[in-house]
Design an enzyme around this catalytic site. Structure first.
Site, mmCIF file in Angstrom:
data_model
loop_
_atom_site.group_PDB
_atom_site.id
_atom_site.type_symbol
_atom_site.label_atom_id
_atom_site.label_comp_id
_atom_site.label_asym_id
_atom_site.label_seq_id
_atom_site.Cartn_x
_atom_site.Cartn_y
_atom_site.Cartn_z
ATOM 1 N N TYR A 1 0.819 -1.223 0.000
ATOM 2 C CA TYR A 1 0.000 0.000 0.000
ATOM 3 C C TYR A 1 0.854 1.276 0.000
ATOM 4 C CZ TYR A 1 -3.174 3.496 2.152
ATOM 5 O OH TYR A 1 -3.887 4.626 2.472
ATOM 6 N N ALA B 1 9.000 -3.022 3.771
ATOM 7 C CA ALA B 1 8.614 -4.440 3.873
ATOM 8 C C ALA B 1 8.445 -4.839 5.329
ATOM 9 C CB ALA B 1 9.678 -5.304 3.206
ATOM 10 N N SER C 1 2.150 -5.785 9.200
ATOM 11 C CA SER C 1 1.627 -4.538 9.766
ATOM 12 C C SER C 1 0.209 -4.618 10.337
ATOM 13 C CB SER C 1 1.694 -3.442 8.706
ATOM 14 O OG SER C 1 0.870 -3.794 7.634
ATOM 15 N N ASN D 1 9.836 -11.175 10.731
ATOM 16 C CA ASN D 1 9.798 -10.305 9.539
ATOM 17 C C ASN D 1 10.279 -8.889 9.831
ATOM 18 O OD1 ASN D 1 8.421 -11.492 6.958
ATOM 19 N ND2 ASN D 1 7.505 -12.467 8.742
ATOM 20 N N SER E 1 5.989 3.120 13.143
ATOM 21 C CA SER E 1 4.564 3.266 13.437
ATOM 22 C C SER E 1 4.330 3.935 14.784
ATOM 23 C CB SER E 1 3.940 1.876 13.454
ATOM 24 O OG SER E 1 2.663 1.912 14.024
ATOM 25 N N TYR F 1 3.227 -6.059 17.193
ATOM 26 C CA TYR F 1 3.543 -5.221 16.030
ATOM 27 C C TYR F 1 4.345 -4.000 16.486
ATOM 28 C CZ TYR F 1 2.800 -1.767 12.341
ATOM 29 O OH TYR F 1 2.984 -0.801 11.397
ATOM 30 N N LYS G 1 8.384 -2.989 15.757
ATOM 31 C CA LYS G 1 8.808 -1.737 15.102
ATOM 32 C C LYS G 1 9.793 -0.990 16.006
ATOM 33 C CE LYS G 1 6.662 -1.581 11.114
ATOM 34 N NZ LYS G 1 7.351 -1.501 9.833
ATOM 35 N N PHE H 1 1.056 7.651 11.914
ATOM 36 C CA PHE H 1 -0.160 7.460 12.692
ATOM 37 C C PHE H 1 -1.098 6.660 11.772
ATOM 38 C CE2 PHE H 1 0.412 9.442 16.848
ATOM 39 C CZ PHE H 1 1.765 9.691 16.719
ATOM 40 N N ASN H 2 -2.309 7.071 11.462
ATOM 41 C CA ASN H 2 -3.159 6.178 10.656
ATOM 42 C C ASN H 2 -3.080 6.520 9.173
ATOM 43 O OD1 ASN H 2 -4.042 5.646 13.386
ATOM 44 N ND2 ASN H 2 -5.609 4.430 12.396
ATOM 45 N N LEU I 1 -10.132 0.950 9.304
ATOM 46 C CA LEU I 1 -11.460 1.567 9.426
ATOM 47 C C LEU I 1 -12.039 2.080 8.098
ATOM 48 C CD1 LEU I 1 -13.738 2.608 11.251
ATOM 49 C CD2 LEU I 1 -12.427 4.700 11.576
ATOM 50 N N GLY J 1 -5.817 -4.767 21.803
ATOM 51 C CA GLY J 1 -4.632 -4.067 21.302
ATOM 52 C C GLY J 1 -4.897 -2.670 20.772
HETATM 53 N N1 UFG Z 1 -12.254 0.174 13.707
HETATM 54 C C1 UFG Z 1 -13.587 -0.158 13.769
HETATM 55 N N2 UFG Z 1 -14.075 -1.011 12.822
HETATM 56 C C2 UFG Z 1 -13.312 -1.539 11.838
HETATM 57 C C3 UFG Z 1 -11.949 -1.184 11.787
HETATM 58 C C4 UFG Z 1 -11.454 -0.335 12.745
HETATM 59 O O1 UFG Z 1 -14.314 0.299 14.654
HETATM 60 O O2 UFG Z 1 -13.834 -2.309 11.013
HETATM 61 C C5 UFG Z 1 -11.706 1.114 14.704
HETATM 62 C C6 UFG Z 1 -10.582 0.520 15.526
HETATM 63 O O3 UFG Z 1 -11.078 -0.151 16.640
HETATM 64 C C7 UFG Z 1 -9.781 1.781 15.873
HETATM 65 C C8 UFG Z 1 -9.983 2.685 14.664
HETATM 66 O O4 UFG Z 1 -11.135 2.200 14.005
HETATM 67 O O5 UFG Z 1 -10.348 2.384 16.974
HETATM 68 C C9 UFG Z 1 -8.825 2.676 13.689
HETATM 69 O O6 UFG Z 1 -8.517 1.328 13.382
HETATM 70 P P1 UFG Z 1 -7.627 0.897 12.147
HETATM 71 O O7 UFG Z 1 -7.644 -0.600 12.079
HETATM 72 O O8 UFG Z 1 -8.013 1.646 10.925
HETATM 73 O O9 UFG Z 1 -6.197 1.401 12.525
HETATM 74 P P2 UFG Z 1 -5.360 1.155 13.880
HETATM 75 O O10 UFG Z 1 -5.630 2.334 14.744
HETATM 76 O O11 UFG Z 1 -5.571 -0.188 14.452
HETATM 77 O O12 UFG Z 1 -3.888 1.156 13.313
HETATM 78 C C10 UFG Z 1 -3.078 2.174 13.589
HETATM 79 C C11 UFG Z 1 -1.895 2.099 12.618
HETATM 80 C C12 UFG Z 1 -0.961 1.048 13.034
HETATM 81 C C13 UFG Z 1 -0.684 1.139 14.504
HETATM 82 C C14 UFG Z 1 -1.941 1.084 15.317
HETATM 83 C C15 UFG Z 1 -1.627 1.173 16.814
HETATM 84 O O13 UFG Z 1 -2.355 1.842 11.293
HETATM 85 O O14 UFG Z 1 0.239 1.237 12.303
HETATM 86 O O15 UFG Z 1 -2.708 2.140 14.946
HETATM 87 O O16 UFG Z 1 -2.628 0.554 17.548
HETATM 88 F F1 UFG Z 1 0.024 0.077 14.868
#
Ligand code: UFG
Length: 328
Positions: free
Chosen positions: A11, A73, A76, A91, A116, A140, A144, A168-169, A189, A283
């Protein structure tokens, strides 16, 4: 100029490759295609090698010269890391160590590492600074953080230029619609919301509604993938020119709740989203928002996607196209 991009079929890596090609650079992509896609790397040399395959790695990269290496690489997904931590340590930590060894063996000096915000874990800060406590709460994030430490130590010892960029995201898609998020197992999300609109078979759930936040859902700092790859190029350009920190936060510095993102998706797509709640996801920190003053000042970063509507619009155009092309 010539660059190596590990994970260039994925991505964020594919957006980096596209940026480098636009700058008329030569690009070599090292990617085992475990999660990336061949369609992302049509215009460059592809080395189908795994970073943990040390023999092949040194054979294929022996005596090759690159002005810089962008290292994307790795694994994630937070939830996958909880179920299979060893996969992440292998990895992300061993893979990075192997890359460092190849760099030393071949006098390659400039490394930009994809790190991250997961390195911070559960931060109490409203805006997280680079020197905040680092107590990752999932494998994860731990992997990192360890990779960052290994890079710093090797760089100090052998005089390499290196930098870790803590996203961040990451979200959004190439504004020209050529690339975007395409994960076989999607957990993020914005893609999950948009896919549920495109495909009625896809269920979308909000994980948790009783977090101590303004509306009970988690807060994140959403940063566009094009702005992320710009920071990588800026970091490369500034090696040896200006003094840089060893690590920078890459975020817009504004927090959005899950419900706010849903609302923005409704606005952009002009569709109503059926909101269903599920238990909290293991997590997930409550809030992750960057203090981004350092990168704005030191690298003169000028993010283009500061409006959530524009970010979601780029993602919506990509996901719609992807659904038509690939049916998922
Ligand atoms: N979420 C939902 N529904 C979904 C997907 C996500 O409610 O279907 C919520 C998650 O619970 C979270 C928020 O949306 O509260 C964002 O979730 P994402 O999966 O989009 O992203 P993350 O916050 O889990 O991931 C980010 C970064 C990672 C980092 C992580 C740390 O992409 O690199 O935060 O927790 F590791």
């Amino acid at each position: 100029m010539k660059f190596l991009v590990t994970g260039g079929a994925g991505y964020i890596g594919s957006h980096m490759v596209n940026l480098l090609l636009k700058k008329n650079s030569e690009v070599v992509v090292l990617d085992n295609l475990s999660t990336g896609h061949e369609y992302n790397i049509q215009d460059c040399e592809h080395l189908n090698i795994d970073l943990v395959d040390t023999e092949n790695l040194s054979k294929k990269l022996n005596k090759r010269k690159f002005d810089g290496i962008f290292h994307f690489a790795g694994k994630s997904l937070v939830s996958e890391s909880i179920n299979n931590p060893d996969l992440y340590y292998l990895n992300n930590i061993t893979g990075t160590k192997n890359l460092l060894k190849v760099m030393l063996d071949n006098d390659l000096n400039n490394l930009i590492f994809s790190s991250s915000a997961a390195v911070y874990g559960k931060s109490e800060l409203d805006f997280i600074t680079e020197d905040a406590n680092k107590m990752p709460i999932n494998p994860y994030g731990k992997s990192k953080l360890q990779a960052e430490k290994d890079i710093n130590q090797t760089s100090k010892q052998y005089g390499l230029n290196s930098i870790s960029l803590r996203y961040f995201n990451a979200c959004g898609a190439d504004p020209e619609g050529k690339f975007g998020e395409d994960h076989a197992c999607e957990t993020h999300l914005i893609p999950n919301i948009l896919q549920s609109l495109l495909d009625p078979k896809e269920e979308f759930y909000v994980y948790g509604n009783n977090y101590p936040t303004k509306d009970g859902t988690c807060i994140r700092d959403y940063v566009h993938v094009s702005d992320i790859v710009d920071t990588h190029y800026l970091a490369f350009e500034n090696f040896g020119v200006s003094r840089m920190q060893q690590a920078y936060n890459i975020g817009i510095g504004k927090g959005f709740s899950v419900l706010e993102i849903i609302k923005a998706c409704e606005q952009v797509t002009k569709n109503k989203i059926d909101i269903k709640f599920k238990d909290k996801r293991e997590g997930d920190p409550i809030s992750l928002v960057a203090d981004n003053k350092s990168i704005l000042a030191d690298l003169n970063w000028n993010p283009q996607f500061t409006s959530m509507t524009n970010i979601i619009d780029s993602a919506w155009r990509w996901h719609t196209k992807r659904f038509i092309l690939y049916g998922h």
